[in-house]
Scaffold this motif. Sequence first.
Motif, PDB file in Angstrom:
ATOM      1  N   UNK A   1     -20.759 -17.476   1.227  1.00  0.00           N
ATOM      2  CA  UNK A   1     -21.867 -17.550   0.714  1.00  0.00           C
ATOM      3  C   UNK A   1     -23.128 -16.509   0.983  1.00  0.00           C
ATOM      4  N   UNK A   2     -22.982 -16.308   2.445  1.00  0.00           N
ATOM      5  CA  UNK A   2     -24.044 -15.322   2.971  1.00  0.00           C
ATOM      6  C   UNK A   2     -23.161 -14.494   3.748  1.00  0.00           C
ATOM      7  N   UNK A   3     -22.134 -13.960   3.808  1.00  0.00           N
ATOM      8  CA  UNK A   3     -21.366 -13.422   4.896  1.00  0.00           C
ATOM      9  C   UNK A   3     -21.323 -11.790   4.018  1.00  0.00           C
ATOM     10  N   UNK A   4     -20.704 -11.051   5.268  1.00  0.00           N
ATOM     11  CA  UNK A   4     -20.380  -9.520   4.689  1.00  0.00           C
ATOM     12  C   UNK A   4     -18.814  -9.782   5.175  1.00  0.00           C
ATOM     13  N   UNK A   5     -18.000  -9.555   4.171  1.00  0.00           N
ATOM     14  CA  UNK A   5     -16.543  -9.795   4.280  1.00  0.00           C
ATOM     15  C   UNK A   5     -15.926  -8.359   4.423  1.00  0.00           C
ATOM     16  N   UNK A   6     -14.716  -8.426   5.027  1.00  0.00           N
ATOM     17  CA  UNK A   6     -13.989  -6.934   5.158  1.00  0.00           C
ATOM     18  C   UNK A   6     -12.529  -7.244   5.385  1.00  0.00           C
ATOM     19  N   UNK A   7     -11.714  -6.384   5.150  1.00  0.00           N
ATOM     20  CA  UNK A   7     -10.264  -6.445   5.563  1.00  0.00           C
ATOM     21  C   UNK A   7      -9.938  -5.239   6.195  1.00  0.00           C
TER      22      UNK A   7
ATOM     23  N   UNK B   1       0.996  -1.260   0.036  1.00  0.00           N
ATOM     24  CA  UNK B   1      -0.040   0.050   0.079  1.00  0.00           C
ATOM     25  C   UNK B   1       0.909   1.149  -0.190  1.00  0.00           C
ATOM     26  N   UNK B   2       0.620   2.209  -0.804  1.00  0.00           N
ATOM     27  CA  UNK B   2       1.484   3.394  -1.101  1.00  0.00           C
ATOM     28  C   UNK B   2       1.433   4.373  -0.074  1.00  0.00           C
ATOM     29  N   UNK B   3       0.838   4.243   1.076  1.00  0.00           N
ATOM     30  CA  UNK B   3       0.512   5.322   2.074  1.00  0.00           C
ATOM     31  C   UNK B   3       0.681   4.436   3.704  1.00  0.00           C
ATOM     32  N   UNK B   4       1.303   5.216   4.565  1.00  0.00           N
ATOM     33  CA  UNK B   4       1.251   4.782   5.986  1.00  0.00           C
ATOM     34  C   UNK B   4       0.147   4.764   6.651  1.00  0.00           C
ATOM     35  N   UNK B   5      -0.917   4.534   6.151  1.00  0.00           N
ATOM     36  CA  UNK B   5      -2.008   4.920   6.948  1.00  0.00           C
ATOM     37  C   UNK B   5      -2.931   3.528   7.128  1.00  0.00           C
ATOM     38  N   UNK B   6      -3.849   3.374   7.991  1.00  0.00           N
ATOM     39  CA  UNK B   6      -4.768   2.181   8.267  1.00  0.00           C
ATOM     40  C   UNK B   6      -5.527   2.090   6.851  1.00  0.00           C
ATOM     41  N   UNK B   7      -6.041   1.016   6.360  1.00  0.00           N
ATOM     42  CA  UNK B   7      -6.973   0.880   5.351  1.00  0.00           C
ATOM     43  C   UNK B   7      -7.974  -0.201   5.557  1.00  0.00           C
ATOM     44  N   UNK B   8      -9.136   0.180   4.953  1.00  0.00           N
ATOM     45  CA  UNK B   8     -10.257  -0.917   5.216  1.00  0.00           C
ATOM     46  C   UNK B   8     -11.146  -0.956   4.194  1.00  0.00           C
ATOM     47  N   UNK B   9     -11.582  -2.232   3.801  1.00  0.00           N
ATOM     48  CA  UNK B   9     -12.544  -2.495   2.525  1.00  0.00           C
ATOM     49  C   UNK B   9     -13.418  -3.472   3.056  1.00  0.00           C
ATOM     50  N   UNK B  10     -14.665  -3.392   2.278  1.00  0.00           N
ATOM     51  CA  UNK B  10     -15.565  -4.478   2.348  1.00  0.00           C
ATOM     52  C   UNK B  10     -15.498  -4.821   0.969  1.00  0.00           C
ATOM     53  N   UNK B  11     -15.788  -6.115   0.639  1.00  0.00           N
ATOM     54  CA  UNK B  11     -15.529  -6.728  -0.735  1.00  0.00           C
ATOM     55  C   UNK B  11     -16.810  -7.870  -0.737  1.00  0.00           C
TER      56      UNK B  11
END
Length: 243
Positions: free
Chosen positions: A86-92, A27-37
Amino acid sequence: MSLHLLPTRTAGAAENMAVDFLLLQRYPDPAPRFRHYGWRSPAFTFGYSQKWLEVNNLIHAPENMVGPGTLDICRRPTGGGIVDHREDWTYTLVIPRGHPLEAERASQSYRQVHECLAQALAEQAVPAQLQARPEEGAPGAPGPANLCFQKSEVFDVVNGVTEAKIAGAAQKRNQRGLLLQGSIWRPAAGAAVDWDRFGEAFAGRLAAVLGTAPERRPWPELNEEELSALIERYRSPEWQEAR
């Protein structure tokens, strides 16, 4: 510094795992990052230390009602058990090296993230709470292959009424920071949840715990050749059947 909220994307299992790993490594920035996919087709992932033969047999066991149909299965770069997507809400969530929460013990970072998750669900009257003690017979790590939402472990999110497990997560730490891959089993939370509203509330609470403000950011420019190579690696029998 802010918590970077990345755009939602849908992909296959190997691509989702590869992207998550590169969000930790490149990741090109030293910040925390969050995504839902999301998932392009019915998918399962399993922990880095799990044994392939046990995983494959358990996923396709008749009593688990998975059946013999085509499934997208991939070994994760993080630990944990088998997750049915199959029926989840996924995040990182990725927390860079040196942040106070990254420096916490794994159990405490797990607890704080899941407290944010439970509070965001509680805003919509979901009786979400943290599991205070291990459920009898709950799997340890690495342990035998297990289906993640069948049993809850300490600091998992559970439904305080039905006692069903709502959310779990797996972690990986290295010199770049902490990668946390989380899954919320939507049926255990209830049909009335507005998941867009939940995502906003969850990200806001995470940002507060991290001492930042949430900020929507465009997708980062990852090296496409490196990403393609990593996707192929995660698709390969050598990766899937490594243990």
